[in-house]
Scaffold this motif. Structure first.
Motif, PDB file in Angstrom:
ATOM      1  N   THR A 406      34.169  64.655  31.966  1.00 52.83           N
ATOM      2  CA  THR A 406      34.185  63.529  30.609  1.00 52.83           C
ATOM      3  C   THR A 406      35.748  62.423  30.998  1.00 52.83           C
ATOM      4  O   THR A 406      35.996  62.518  31.827  1.00 52.83           O
ATOM      5  CB  THR A 406      34.663  64.372  29.088  1.00 52.83           C
ATOM      6  N   PHE A 407      35.550  61.453  30.362  1.00 55.24           N
ATOM      7  CA  PHE A 407      36.169  60.019  30.778  1.00 55.24           C
ATOM      8  C   PHE A 407      36.950  59.530  29.453  1.00 55.24           C
ATOM      9  O   PHE A 407      35.939  59.412  28.466  1.00 55.24           O
ATOM     10  CB  PHE A 407      35.018  58.720  31.658  1.00 55.24           C
ATOM     11  N   ARG A 408      37.833  59.292  29.159  1.00 56.41           N
ATOM     12  CA  ARG A 408      38.600  58.894  29.050  1.00 56.41           C
ATOM     13  C   ARG A 408      38.976  57.816  28.661  1.00 56.41           C
ATOM     14  O   ARG A 408      39.821  56.846  29.371  1.00 56.41           O
ATOM     15  CB  ARG A 408      40.836  59.826  27.850  1.00 56.41           C
ATOM     16  N   THR A 409      38.616  56.599  27.688  1.00 61.10           N
ATOM     17  CA  THR A 409      38.861  55.094  27.998  1.00 61.10           C
ATOM     18  C   THR A 409      39.571  54.981  27.339  1.00 61.10           C
ATOM     19  O   THR A 409      40.846  55.187  27.141  1.00 61.10           O
ATOM     20  CB  THR A 409      37.628  54.246  26.781  1.00 61.10           C
ATOM     21  N   SER A 410      39.961  53.200  27.963  1.00 55.60           N
ATOM     22  CA  SER A 410      41.485  52.570  27.144  1.00 55.60           C
ATOM     23  C   SER A 410      40.916  52.477  25.634  1.00 55.60           C
ATOM     24  O   SER A 410      41.355  51.347  25.084  1.00 55.60           O
ATOM     25  CB  SER A 410      42.130  51.692  28.126  1.00 55.60           C
ATOM     26  N   ASP A 411      40.081  52.010  25.093  1.00 52.27           N
ATOM     27  CA  ASP A 411      39.809  51.739  23.676  1.00 52.27           C
ATOM     28  C   ASP A 411      39.318  52.047  22.494  1.00 52.27           C
ATOM     29  O   ASP A 411      39.042  53.725  23.016  1.00 52.27           O
ATOM     30  CB  ASP A 411      38.163  51.084  24.313  1.00 52.27           C
ATOM     31  N   VAL A 412      39.789  51.900  21.553  1.00 51.65           N
ATOM     32  CA  VAL A 412      40.093  52.856  20.541  1.00 51.65           C
ATOM     33  C   VAL A 412      37.953  52.252  19.522  1.00 51.65           C
ATOM     34  O   VAL A 412      37.775  50.631  19.471  1.00 51.65           O
ATOM     35  CB  VAL A 412      40.803  52.202  19.161  1.00 51.65           C
ATOM     36  N   GLY A 413      37.946  53.574  18.639  1.00 50.95           N
ATOM     37  CA  GLY A 413      36.850  53.348  17.922  1.00 50.95           C
ATOM     38  C   GLY A 413      36.822  53.289  16.901  1.00 50.95           C
ATOM     39  O   GLY A 413      37.417  54.769  17.174  1.00 50.95           O
ATOM     40  N   ALA A 414      35.286  53.297  16.148  1.00 50.72           N
ATOM     41  CA  ALA A 414      35.739  54.022  14.757  1.00 50.72           C
ATOM     42  C   ALA A 414      33.862  54.548  14.644  1.00 50.72           C
ATOM     43  O   ALA A 414      33.573  54.056  15.289  1.00 50.72           O
ATOM     44  CB  ALA A 414      35.721  53.458  13.571  1.00 50.72           C
ATOM     45  N   LEU A 415      34.156  55.503  14.741  1.00 52.91           N
ATOM     46  CA  LEU A 415      32.415  56.285  15.732  1.00 52.91           C
ATOM     47  C   LEU A 415      31.896  57.123  14.191  1.00 52.91           C
ATOM     48  O   LEU A 415      32.764  57.967  13.561  1.00 52.91           O
ATOM     49  CB  LEU A 415      33.436  57.250  16.366  1.00 52.91           C
ATOM     50  N   GLY A 416      30.425  56.722  13.044  1.00 52.62           N
ATOM     51  CA  GLY A 416      30.125  56.590  12.429  1.00 52.62           C
ATOM     52  C   GLY A 416      29.699  57.724  12.180  1.00 52.62           C
ATOM     53  O   GLY A 416      29.015  58.937  13.180  1.00 52.62           O
ATOM     54  N   ALA A 417      29.031  58.537  11.139  1.00 57.98           N
ATOM     55  CA  ALA A 417      28.296  60.011  11.215  1.00 57.98           C
ATOM     56  C   ALA A 417      26.948  59.936  11.656  1.00 57.98           C
ATOM     57  O   ALA A 417      26.709  61.254  12.607  1.00 57.98           O
ATOM     58  CB  ALA A 417      28.254  59.934   9.467  1.00 57.98           C
ATOM     59  N   ASP A 418      26.707  58.116  12.130  1.00 61.40           N
ATOM     60  CA  ASP A 418      25.142  58.023  12.493  1.00 61.40           C
ATOM     61  C   ASP A 418      25.240  58.292  14.182  1.00 61.40           C
ATOM     62  O   ASP A 418      24.544  57.928  14.348  1.00 61.40           O
ATOM     63  CB  ASP A 418      24.440  57.423  11.982  1.00 61.40           C
ATOM     64  N   GLY A 419      26.119  58.092  14.340  1.00 60.14           N
ATOM     65  CA  GLY A 419      27.442  58.215  16.281  1.00 60.14           C
ATOM     66  C   GLY A 419      27.286  56.492  16.288  1.00 60.14           C
ATOM     67  O   GLY A 419      26.943  56.566  17.662  1.00 60.14           O
ATOM     68  N   CYS A 420      26.746  55.714  15.659  1.00 58.58           N
ATOM     69  CA  CYS A 420      27.093  54.961  15.959  1.00 58.58           C
ATOM     70  C   CYS A 420      28.437  53.942  15.911  1.00 58.58           C
ATOM     71  O   CYS A 420      29.849  54.199  14.933  1.00 58.58           O
ATOM     72  CB  CYS A 420      27.061  52.810  14.643  1.00 58.58           C
ATOM     73  N   LEU A 421      29.533  53.769  17.215  1.00 61.80           N
ATOM     74  CA  LEU A 421      30.009  53.388  17.128  1.00 61.80           C
ATOM     75  C   LEU A 421      30.894  51.785  17.040  1.00 61.80           C
ATOM     76  O   LEU A 421      29.638  50.544  17.943  1.00 61.80           O
ATOM     77  CB  LEU A 421      30.299  53.454  18.784  1.00 61.80           C
ATOM     78  N   ARG A 422      31.405  50.908  16.652  1.00 57.70           N
ATOM     79  CA  ARG A 422      32.607  49.975  16.697  1.00 57.70           C
ATOM     80  C   ARG A 422      33.846  50.266  17.256  1.00 57.70           C
ATOM     81  O   ARG A 422      34.675  50.706  17.247  1.00 57.70           O
ATOM     82  CB  ARG A 422      32.783  49.366  15.417  1.00 57.70           C
ATOM     83  N   LEU A 423      33.999  49.177  18.184  1.00 57.68           N
ATOM     84  CA  LEU A 423      35.696  48.644  18.773  1.00 57.68           C
ATOM     85  C   LEU A 423      36.156  47.949  17.952  1.00 57.68           C
ATOM     86  O   LEU A 423      36.337  47.246  17.517  1.00 57.68           O
ATOM     87  CB  LEU A 423      35.267  48.224  20.239  1.00 57.68           C
TER      88      LEU A 423
END
Length: 876
Positions: A406-423
């Motif tokens: 597992t890798f913890r990025t330095s990015d903040v994102g919103a992960l939707g219920a469908d698995g789609c990620l927005r940074l």
């Protein structure tokens, strides 16, 4: 050799190669590259526009590199650097170093030698593979330099070369490449990437997502020294795609569409910044034909950009917005094609690639499959670690019981219920404004969507005066610069008030690292007021304070803050004057922008507005009164207050007072002058009141340039000397060069004429008053002609303006002591930051007589000292 080929799964060299599968990720890089190169021995694998490598050529040249590295006697496991251009030799060198059993550190030739030396020393390398063109730089960064190309006669037979490349077998967990991060927010980190992770990333790209499968022709223009460039360099060879190398740092991106057609490419890998340049070069109707895939990654892609790229490539091409990192390779992809509906705002980075799982780390430290937080990736293919830094590795990498990492990025994102990620931004870029957490990326996305904004970046900065955090928006305009207040107004209309930038800074371009990433460390500080913070001290100051805040789109400011330092310009000043006049206070003195120029704070302006002193010369506006030298008189353009020239006045050499001149009736109750000659006579009288005898220094912008020209003629006829005439983006006194007014019909033309006749007679609310004077000024300039002016003249032309061709045709109207210099920008933008500095330097040099004003008959500068100085100043 044939035994070696059969070991690779190739029974005969011509029988082809096995389709790349996920199982290949359990192996090593070199055997797979050899397999493909043997199968495609007579076909081109890599080309750079000058040189081409078939599979056989690649094997021979890589074998020479391997031999050179081994002959140098490097200790096992010690990295070896490669310093080449974006060429086929670099590809062969990378393969040869990996085949030698040493990790490769790829160096970018555009990076300063001191930084390259840092990478080499951090990796513990003391050998660099280079070429003749870069031998000098290579010697600066490493103790030993080898150039395998120096003896091309040693190239072995390609079958023997294949066998030799297999002579140093590696373990899938061994480090193949050490990639250094950009270090824009701290010291660069070396990421050690093993064979397994690179092979799996190749499978993800070639088969898992289908971006560049076997047989593709890939235009590769990403620097090989960075992870985004390593992927296609090795991945193309591993998958069996053909790499066509294009270096955007040595060639104009305007050449890219032709290059794509010439090489028959069907895949283009580029950064959003490069694609913006390509789309701009193509124009609204240009097309990038023949592409099946375009990928972009590295920064936020906004809806307007995505739409422009889709228009350029057509519906048959899949546009892929991607998300990855040096530590993980490709993590997610958002693919859009055909008639798919385009997203608004910031484009999502999509769904996790095969073999990966995306989650977010919530505020309480738990991992969730949905929500907003720090982006976390888990995969059994993660092999990255920080080279020589186990403690730093342990901070962000976790080994799991099931064998995954597992890798913890330095990015903040919103992960939707469908698995789609927005940074949403970086975890280290979030700021608290008035106690509320703000992701500046949300403001970026909104500003990016505006048609008059090319790029935008919003950051948090602490105020040196109050210590509180405020937002600063750095904006690159698309064309003429918008008002700072207009930028803030857009944000206020769409986002909560605490997300409105307090400062707006306009730039020619956002600063970037050598890797093309945004470099926040080089963002300039916004203008700061050194005045103490103080609230309004009377009901009248409260009223004026309210008008300042409304015009500037700010919620609060000190009564001692400077209107112009807060982003106010001439248009905002005119709006302020209109608001003050609308108050209908009979006790107010006549207010014009000249009042604001002299009193630019709430406290000073409030006091000035209550004054009963009336100016005897309302057309004179001191823009910078202090100075011991002879003043420079600057005439404003049609319908423009002299205040529009304030920024230019502040940038002219200290010691030169700058006095502005504007139309009679513009900001005083009076009838306007109805010819350029009459305007000039009025201004000459004003000038001689301030300075009875010459020599005189005159300048003017737009119509003001023609007025200044006529003033110079009148002064010369009266026996006075004119030291300098500076004409700033004005049409010559030739009505045939000026665009004719457009009217929708006869009725519109009659109405326009009637409105024009009422200029200065009938009141017009708001900014309409200034617009009426603008039209009147255009009417006058289309009727002005004069003889040749013989005197020292500097003509500055805004090179990017649509009328630049007409405005540079001054040769027939000036004598020999003149020069025409072009500067970047458009008609109004050359008076504003960041363009105005170049204009101010030219005017200052002319005032100091450091600029020879000598021209050819066509008005262009002649070769020699004068032209060199002018060209140098214009460039700077």
């Amino acid at each position: 050799v044939m035994t070696a080929a059969r070991t690779l799964g190739v029974d005969a060299v011509d029988e082809g190669f096995t389709r790349f599968s996920e199982e290949h990720a359990q192996g090593q890089l070199v055997p797979r590259i050899v397999e493909v190169a043997l199968a495609l021995a007579q076909r081109v694998l890599v080309a750079d526009g000058t040189d081409r490598l078939t599979g056989a050529d690649l094997l021979r040249r890589a074998a020479l590199v391997r031999a050179a590295v081994l002959d140098a006697g490097q200790a096992p496991g010690r990295p070896v650097a490669v310093l080449r251009g974006h060429d086929v030799g670099a590809v062969a060198a990378i393969v040869g170093v990996i085949a030698s059993g040493h990790p490769v550190v790829i160096l970018d030739p555009t990076t300063p030698p001191a930084r390259l030396r840092h990478y080499v020393e951090a990796a513990g390398a003391d050998l660099v593979v280079s070429d003749t063109a870069r031998a000098g730089t290579a010697a600066e960064v490493a103790a030993t330099v080898v150039d395998p190309d120096a003896d091309p006669g040693r190239w072995p037979d390609h079958l023997q070369a294949a066998a030799s490349l297999l002579g140093s077998p590696a373990d899938p967990d061994d480090t193949a490449v050490v990639v250094y991060t950009s270090g824009s927010t701290g010291a660069p980190k070396g990421v050690a990437c093993d064979h397994r992770s690179i092979l799996h990333d190749t499978w993800v790209n070639s088969e898992g997502t289908g971006a560049y499968p076997a047989g593709s022709v890939v235009v590769h223009l990403l620097p090989m020294a960075f992870s985004a460039g390593v992927t296609p360099t090795l991945g193309g060879l591993l998958a069996g795609a053909r790499l066509e190398l294009f270096d955007p740092r040595r060639r104009s991106v305007a050449q890219l569409p032709g290059f794509v057609r010439e090489v028959g490419a069907d895949v283009l890998l580029a950064s959003p910044a490069i694609l913006r340049g390509v789309v701009a070069a193509l124009g609204p109707r240009g097309r990038l034909e023949g592409l099946k895939t375009v990928t972009m990654a590295g920064e936020t892609v906004h809806g307007a950009e995505l739409a422009a790229v889709r228009r350029a490539v057509g519906p048959e091409c899949v546009v892929r917005n991607r998300y990855g990192s040096t530590e993980t390779w490709l993590m997610a992809e958002y693919a859009i094609s055909g008639d798919d509906e385009a997203p608004e705002g910031a484009t999502p980075v999509g769904w996790a690639v095969p073999g990966a799982r995306l989650q977010v780390e919530l505020a309480d430290g738990t991992l969730a499959d949905e929500g907003t937080g720090r982006v976390v990736l888990t995969s059994r293919w993660l092999g990255g670690r920080y080279f020589g830094a186990p403690e730093r590795t342990a901070e962000v990498f976790t080994d799991n019981p099931d064998g995954s990492r597992t890798f913890r990025t330095s990015d903040v994102g919103a992960l939707g219920a469908d698995g789609c990620l927005r940074l949403l931004g970086r975890s280290d870029h979030s700021v608290k404004i008035r106690g509320l957490l703000v992701e500046p990326g949300e403001v970026d996305a909104l500003l990016f969507a505006q048609p008059d904004v090319r790029e935008a970046l919003v950051v948090g900065r602490p105020s040196p005066r109050t210590g509180r955090m405020s937002l600063v928006a750095y904006v690159v305009p698309e064309g003429p610069r918008p008002q700072a207040a207009a930028v803030r107004a857009v944000v206020r209309e769409n986002l909560p008030s605490h997300m409105v930038p307090e400062h707006v800074v306009f730039l020619d371009a956002l600063p970037r690292t050598e890797r093309g990433k945004l470099d926040r460390s080089r963002l300039p500080e916004p203008p700061r007021s050194s005045a103490p913070y103080e609230v309004p001290r009377s009901s009248w100051e409260e009223i004026v304070h309210e008008q300042f805040c409304a015009v500037l789109e700010l919620e609060d400011l000190s009564v001692h803050d400077d209107f112009f330092e807060l982003g106010g310009d001439s248009l905002a000043a005119e709006a302020l004057v209109s608001r003050m006049e609308a108050l209908g206070d009979a006790a107010l003195a006549p207010i014009g922008t000249a009042t604001l120029a002299a009193a630019p704070t709430v406290a000073a302006f409030a006091a000035a507005a209550r004054s009963t002193v009336r100016s005897s010369r309302p057309t004179l506006v001191p823009l910078r009164a202090e100075g011991s030298e002879r003043p420079l008189f600057v005439v404003a353009g049609a319908g423009s207050a002299a205040l529009a020239l304030r920024t230019l006045a502040q940038r002219v050499d200290p010691g030169v007072p700058v006095l502005g001149l504007q139309a009679n009736g513009l900001e005083n109750r009076a009838l306007p002058d109805w010819s350029v000659e009459r305007i000039a006579r009025r201004h000459v009288a004003t000038v001689r009141e301030q300075q009875p005898q010459g020599p005189y220094r005159l300048a003017g912008h737009s119509l003001g340039g023609l007025v200044a020209l006529e003033m110079a003629h009148q002064l010369q006829r009266s026996g006075q000397e004119v030291e300098l005439l500076a004409v700033l983006d004005s049409f010559p006194p030739d009505p045939s060069l000026m665009p004719a007014p457009e009217h929708a019909g006869l009725l519109a033309k009659v109405k326009e004429g009637a409105s024009l006749a009422l200029t200065g007679i009938k009141a017009h609310s708001g900014l309409g008053h200034y617009i009426r004077f603008f039209r009147q000024g255009n009417f006058l300039q289309r009727r002005y002609t004069t003889g040749v002016y013989r005197g020292r003249t500097l003509v500055v032309v805004a090179a990017d303006d649509v009328d630049a061709g007409a405005r540079r045709q001054w040769a027939a109207h000036l004598g020999a002591d003149a020069v025409v210099v072009e500067v970047p920008g458009e008609h109004m933008s050359i008076l504003r930051d960041p363009r105005v500095d170049r204009v101010a330097r030219l005017v200052s040099a002319a005032l100091r007589r450091e600029l020879d004003l000598t021209a050819l008959e066509d008005g262009t500068p002649v070769p020699g000292q004068g032209r060199g100085r002018a060209a140098d100043l214009a460039e700077r």
